[in-house]
Design a protein around this motif. Structure first.
Motif, PDB file in Angstrom:
ATOM      1  N   SER A 216       0.933  -1.074  -0.009  1.00  0.00           N
ATOM      2  CA  SER A 216      -0.031  -0.036   0.130  1.00  0.00           C
ATOM      3  C   SER A 216       0.779   1.359   0.001  1.00  0.00           C
ATOM      4  N   VAL A 217       0.571   2.102  -0.883  1.00  0.00           N
ATOM      5  CA  VAL A 217       1.443   3.354  -1.061  1.00  0.00           C
ATOM      6  C   VAL A 217       0.860   4.339  -0.092  1.00  0.00           C
ATOM      7  N   SER A 218      -0.596   4.246   0.512  1.00  0.00           N
ATOM      8  CA  SER A 218      -0.852   5.143   1.280  1.00  0.00           C
ATOM      9  C   SER A 218      -0.152   4.875   2.940  1.00  0.00           C
ATOM     10  N   GLU A 219      -0.198   3.456   3.041  1.00  0.00           N
ATOM     11  CA  GLU A 219       0.443   3.257   4.035  1.00  0.00           C
ATOM     12  C   GLU A 219       1.694   3.240   4.155  1.00  0.00           C
ATOM     13  N   MET A 220       2.478   3.347   3.229  1.00  0.00           N
ATOM     14  CA  MET A 220       4.071   3.964   3.017  1.00  0.00           C
ATOM     15  C   MET A 220       4.285   5.112   3.355  1.00  0.00           C
ATOM     16  N   ALA A 221       3.090   6.032   3.023  1.00  0.00           N
ATOM     17  CA  ALA A 221       3.387   7.333   3.338  1.00  0.00           C
ATOM     18  C   ALA A 221       2.773   7.918   4.625  1.00  0.00           C
ATOM     19  N   SER A 222       1.983   6.936   5.273  1.00  0.00           N
ATOM     20  CA  SER A 222       1.362   7.349   6.447  1.00  0.00           C
ATOM     21  C   SER A 222       2.016   8.044   7.529  1.00  0.00           C
ATOM     22  N   LYS A 223       3.267   7.736   7.756  1.00  0.00           N
ATOM     23  CA  LYS A 223       3.861   8.394   8.728  1.00  0.00           C
ATOM     24  C   LYS A 223       4.852   9.915   8.409  1.00  0.00           C
ATOM     25  N   LEU A 224       4.651  10.055   6.953  1.00  0.00           N
ATOM     26  CA  LEU A 224       5.506  11.098   6.746  1.00  0.00           C
ATOM     27  C   LEU A 224       4.659  12.495   7.045  1.00  0.00           C
ATOM     28  N   LYS A 225       5.388  13.495   7.077  1.00  0.00           N
ATOM     29  CA  LYS A 225       4.966  14.891   7.473  1.00  0.00           C
ATOM     30  C   LYS A 225       3.907  15.427   6.115  1.00  0.00           C
ATOM     31  N   HIS A 226       4.797  15.034   4.928  1.00  0.00           N
ATOM     32  CA  HIS A 226       4.103  15.515   3.624  1.00  0.00           C
ATOM     33  C   HIS A 226       3.867  14.109   2.835  1.00  0.00           C
ATOM     34  N   PRO A 227       2.761  13.352   3.159  1.00  0.00           N
ATOM     35  CA  PRO A 227       2.456  12.195   2.257  1.00  0.00           C
ATOM     36  C   PRO A 227       1.853  12.503   1.064  1.00  0.00           C
ATOM     37  N   GLU A 228       1.643  13.706   0.740  1.00  0.00           N
ATOM     38  CA  GLU A 228       0.905  14.019  -0.358  1.00  0.00           C
ATOM     39  C   GLU A 228       2.026  14.108  -1.498  1.00  0.00           C
ATOM     40  N   ARG A 229       3.010  14.223  -1.397  1.00  0.00           N
ATOM     41  CA  ARG A 229       3.980  13.844  -2.338  1.00  0.00           C
ATOM     42  C   ARG A 229       4.603  12.301  -2.542  1.00  0.00           C
ATOM     43  N   VAL A 230       4.013  11.444  -2.070  1.00  0.00           N
ATOM     44  CA  VAL A 230       4.311   9.953  -2.178  1.00  0.00           C
ATOM     45  C   VAL A 230       3.370   9.513  -3.442  1.00  0.00           C
ATOM     46  N   VAL A 231       3.862   8.891  -4.476  1.00  0.00           N
ATOM     47  CA  VAL A 231       3.220   8.313  -5.635  1.00  0.00           C
ATOM     48  C   VAL A 231       3.905   6.890  -5.706  1.00  0.00           C
ATOM     49  N   GLY A 232       2.890   5.993  -6.070  1.00  0.00           N
ATOM     50  CA  GLY A 232       3.491   4.697  -6.704  1.00  0.00           C
ATOM     51  C   GLY A 232       4.096   4.812  -8.104  1.00  0.00           C
ATOM     52  N   PHE A 233       5.109   4.121  -8.480  1.00  0.00           N
ATOM     53  CA  PHE A 233       5.596   4.112  -9.844  1.00  0.00           C
ATOM     54  C   PHE A 233       6.344   2.901  -9.859  1.00  0.00           C
ATOM     55  N   HIS A 234       5.659   1.928 -10.465  1.00  0.00           N
ATOM     56  CA  HIS A 234       5.839   0.543 -10.367  1.00  0.00           C
ATOM     57  C   HIS A 234       6.201   0.152 -11.826  1.00  0.00           C
ATOM     58  N   PHE A 235       7.377  -0.195 -12.015  1.00  0.00           N
ATOM     59  CA  PHE A 235       7.820  -0.564 -13.494  1.00  0.00           C
ATOM     60  C   PHE A 235       7.767  -2.166 -13.301  1.00  0.00           C
ATOM     61  N   PHE A 236       7.846  -2.946 -14.662  1.00  0.00           N
ATOM     62  CA  PHE A 236       7.930  -4.038 -14.648  1.00  0.00           C
ATOM     63  C   PHE A 236       9.249  -4.795 -15.373  1.00  0.00           C
ATOM     64  N   ASN A 237       9.649  -5.847 -14.851  1.00  0.00           N
ATOM     65  CA  ASN A 237      10.982  -6.397 -15.450  1.00  0.00           C
ATOM     66  C   ASN A 237      10.871  -7.106 -16.691  1.00  0.00           C
ATOM     67  N   PRO A 238      11.760  -7.284 -17.609  1.00  0.00           N
ATOM     68  CA  PRO A 238      12.881  -6.165 -17.684  1.00  0.00           C
ATOM     69  C   PRO A 238      12.494  -4.712 -18.003  1.00  0.00           C
ATOM     70  N   VAL A 239      12.970  -4.001 -17.142  1.00  0.00           N
ATOM     71  CA  VAL A 239      12.712  -2.476 -17.162  1.00  0.00           C
ATOM     72  C   VAL A 239      12.833  -1.577 -18.453  1.00  0.00           C
ATOM     73  N   ALA A 240      13.877  -2.147 -19.120  1.00  0.00           N
ATOM     74  CA  ALA A 240      14.116  -1.349 -20.622  1.00  0.00           C
ATOM     75  C   ALA A 240      13.301  -2.193 -21.571  1.00  0.00           C
ATOM     76  N   ILE A 241      12.317  -3.120 -21.695  1.00  0.00           N
ATOM     77  CA  ILE A 241      11.688  -3.853 -22.506  1.00  0.00           C
ATOM     78  C   ILE A 241      10.362  -3.655 -22.392  1.00  0.00           C
ATOM     79  N   LEU A 242       9.584  -3.921 -21.191  1.00  0.00           N
ATOM     80  CA  LEU A 242       8.215  -3.602 -20.917  1.00  0.00           C
ATOM     81  C   LEU A 242       7.877  -2.422 -20.849  1.00  0.00           C
ATOM     82  N   PRO A 243       6.861  -2.013 -21.432  1.00  0.00           N
ATOM     83  CA  PRO A 243       6.314  -0.446 -21.547  1.00  0.00           C
ATOM     84  C   PRO A 243       5.640   0.239 -20.225  1.00  0.00           C
ATOM     85  N   LEU A 244       5.032  -0.850 -19.799  1.00  0.00           N
ATOM     86  CA  LEU A 244       4.017  -0.348 -18.630  1.00  0.00           C
ATOM     87  C   LEU A 244       4.544   0.361 -17.183  1.00  0.00           C
ATOM     88  N   LEU A 245       3.966   1.227 -16.891  1.00  0.00           N
ATOM     89  CA  LEU A 245       4.400   1.964 -15.661  1.00  0.00           C
ATOM     90  C   LEU A 245       3.099   2.070 -14.947  1.00  0.00           C
TER      91      LEU A 245
END
Length: 720
Positions: free
Chosen positions: A467-496
């Motif tokens: 959970s991205v929200s849980e990951m950000a929950s203890k920060l002073k500024h959780p509003e700047r946390v975003v999930g940025f999930h790449f797929f392996n191999p990073v250079a080949i698979l286009p999805l983000l």
């Protein structure tokens, strides 16, 4: 009115919104050649230029009105040739584009087999007139040429190609069609069946692999190749030399015996390995190529017409066009993305971690953004290894001639590694973590980064399931946390997968989408839900396979059950690629969230605890085909419930349809189209499925499980 004109007029009425291509005819004297230097004795020549009036960003296509325009141009040059007014006819395209084939928007609208047949016959009737003229004809492939654009040139007597040509293909099989305007028949008769099978079948089924100008020439499709800068001028000089007999074009003798049969058999083996008989297009194309062995062109053209019409009225093509539109259009306008103007500039990137994934991310950011990239890790050895990996990959690019020495030096100078996050990230605008997939570890990392990073910096996580929200929950500024999930191999698979946490603000999200564009990734916005999109669906899919194995179905039966989907690899081979430990971790994450649907397989757990890399071993004496590892077989504890392949397939597809229905109800993504875009670009699911939802609709699974289709009739299917 001729039959061809009537056919095209009828088809044009079905497609009023066609972007119409003109076929301009101009005349000039061919340049003088060696034997007549000092004179202008090359002869009067007619050149047809295909142009839709737009720049290269809207490529030239052939709809019914466009074919009609080319037909009229051929009427003119045919009369001139018959009267002895011209010595030859050429055809070329607008700058950077020759022509990219049939207009697929028109194909989508067709509702009747007879209308589809008219499209095939109309194209053939126009194109084959080029080979019937009283003078030689020349195709000048000056720019991108695909499908019907390639085929119109095959009907000419000679062809030249620009060395700068970036993309040349017959992509029809990739979409669920056959090269239906001469490609299946003419190409093997021009360059031989083995090379033709490579272009029509192998390249198409390898994610629509494109040829460059040099390859087009080396294959023998083009008779001459010239530099892009003066391509047409050089082509016209060559044309004059051919017409005067100063140059004789020699073509190889075609093996019409065992070699032809072997090439077709090889094509079937390629198709079997890619689609497992699940998609008809490749096999229809091979059947036409097989019949083309005797050189009867008209018989081949008739077979192409029939195959084209049959496939146009089938679900595979509609799904293929749907998938093509997702990748080409929807991917460029991500649903739910904030206004681009909110995005902040990114002039320096930080990467937390220096392992393989982190190093791949550092390389990608470095190459695409060309800004300073700094890696950190817990010890100097790891940092040095990460930076060394990036340097090594840059050296490989240099060795392949992809970049020059100056650029290699500049890129190397932009990447660095430090132990102190404060030193590395104090002026970074975008910081991404790629550390161990454990919530407490990631929360600690983000707390450390927040303490030293600028107030505007984006904090991105490459988590695959947490959970991205849980990951950000203890920060002073959780509003700047975003999930940025790449797929392996990073250079080949286009999805983000870009994940919006509960408190992520629009500026942070817009910046993330802006970075994704510069990285040349296909970004899809997802809700912060367990495992997001691809991993959730794949885990349900593979989990159901694992469940039936645990219950007693043999591994081979479970694997074979889903072959009709034509997936790029079997479930257990995919598990091996992902890594059993990662697969287990994701299944445990989803089990905590949805215990009633996601089980943790005791057999998978045993495989991971035994340190096995997968279920299979690959032996040279067995041709490196996967076979169940005896050590894994000994670990498996199975029940006594044995299912058939059909029962397994139904159970797996029902599970996937249920999960997708729930994800859409939860608002994980905006629409079913985003699910399909994710599976195509992040997991390599085939175009002929359209991702997954068109297939589930077509097979009746959606209605059986959810009581309704995922997509309206006419979307990825034949209109009602």
């Amino acid at each position: 009115m001729s039959t061809t004109t009537e056919l095209l007029k009828g088809a044009a009425e079905l497609f009023p919104d066609e972007v119409v291509t003109s076929a301009h005819v101009r005349h000039f004297e061919l340049p003088a050649t060696g034997s007549d230097s000092g004179s202008a004795a090359g002869g009067r020549f007619a050149l047809i230029t295909l142009d839709n009036g737009f720049d290269h960003t809207k490529p030239t296509t052939f709809g019914p009105q466009s074919l009609g325009n080319l037909n009229k141009a051929i009427d003119q040059v045919e009369a001139e040739a018959a009267n002895g007014e011209i010595v030859g006819v050429g055809i070329t395209g607008k700058p950077f584009i020759f022509a990219v084939g049939a207009d697929l928007k028109g194909v989508e609208l067709l509702k009747r087999h007879s209308d589809a047949l008219a499209i095939g016959k109309g194209g053939h009737d126009v194109f084959k007139r080029l080979s019937a003229l009283a003078v030689p004809t020349f195709a000048y492939y000056n720019g991108a040429a695909m499908g019907g654009g390639v085929e119109v040139g095959l009907h000419c007597t000679y062809r030249t190609v620009s060395k700068a040509l970036p993309a040349f293909s017959l992509p029809e099989v990739f979409l669920g069609l056959v090269p239906g305007w001469g490609g299946c028949t003419l190409l093997p008769n021009l360059i031989g069946p083995e090379k033709a099978v490579s272009v029509v079948i192998e390249n198409s089924l390898n994610q629509n692999r494109q040829l460059k100008g040099k390859q087009v020439f080396e294959l023998g499709i083009a008779d001459a190749m010239f530099e892009g800068a003066d391509f047409l001028e050089r082509s016209l000089v060559w044309t004059a030399q051919v017409l005067k007999g100063e140059i004789t074009v020699e073509r190889p003798e075609i093996d019409r015996g065992e070699g032809w049969d072997a090439a077709v058999a090889k094509g079937r083996a390629i198709a079997d390995s890619k689609v497992h008989g699940a998609a008809p297009a490749a096999y229809r194309a091979l059947a036409i190529m097989e019949a083309a062995k005797d050189g009867d062109l008209q018989k081949g053209f008739d077979a192409e017409d029939q195959a084209l019409a049959d496939l146009i009225m089938g679900g595979e093509l509609r799904s293929g066009i749907y998938a093509f539109n997702l990748v080409q259009k929807r991917a460029k306008r991500p649903a739910g993305a904030p206004d681009k103007s909110l995005a902040r500039p990114v002039t320096k990137v930080g990467v937390v971690g220096a392992g393989l994934m982190a190093s791949q991310l550092a390389l990608l950011f470095l190459r695409r953004l060309e800004v300073p990239v700094v890696l950190t890790d817990i010890d100097q050895e790891r940092v040095d290894k990460g930076v060394g990996y990036v340097h090594g990959e840059i050296e490989k690019l240099l060795g392949k001639g992809r970049i020059n020495q100056d650029k290699a030096n500049r890129l190397k100078g932009l990447v660095s590694g430090v132990l102190d996050k404060a030193e590395g990230f104090a002026d970074a605008d975008f910081i991404i973590e790629a550390v161990f997939e454990e919530m407490s570890v990631k929360q600690t990392v983000f707390a450390e980064v927040e303490a030293v990073a600028p107030a505007h910096a984006i904090l991105a996580t490459n988590t695959s399931s947490l959970s991205v929200s849980e990951m950000a929950s203890k920060l002073k500024h959780p509003e700047r946390v975003v999930g940025f999930h790449f797929f392996n191999p990073v250079a080949i698979l286009p999805l983000l997968e870009i994940v919006r946490g509960e408190q992520t603000d629009d500026a942070s999200l817009a910046t993330a989408f802006g970075v994704a564009r510069k990285l040349k990734k296909t970004a899809v916005l997802t809700k912060d839900a367990p495992a997001f999109v691809v991993n959730r669906i794949l885990t349900r899919f593979m989990g159901e396979i694992q469940n039936v194995i645990d219950e007693g179905t043999p591994v081979a039966v479970a694997e074979k059950a889903v072959e009709p989907l034509g997936l790029p690899m079997s479930p257990l081979v995919l598990l091996e690629l992902v890594g059993p430990a990662i697969g287990l971790h994701v299944s445990e994450t989803l089990n905590r969230a949805f215990p009633e649907r996601f089980k943790v397989s005791p057999n998978l757990k045993a495989v991971v605890e035994a340190g096995k890399r997968g279920f299979y071993v690959y032996k040279p004496e067995n041709g490196f085909k996967p076979e169940l590892d005896p050590e894994v077989a000994a670990l498996l504890k199975q029940g006594d419930s044995v299912l058939t392949e059909e029962q397994v397939r139904d159970r797996v597809l029902d599970a996937v349809a249920q999960e997708i229905g729930l994800m859409l109800d939860e608002g994980v993504v905006a629409e079913a189209q985003d699910i399909d875009l994710c599976l195509i670009t992040g997991a390599g699911w085939p175009f002929h499925l359209g991702g997954i939802t068109p297939y589930l609709d077509r097979e009746g699974v959606s209605e059986r499980v959810n009581g309704k289709r995922f997509l309206a009739q006419g979307v990825a299917s034949v209109p009602a």
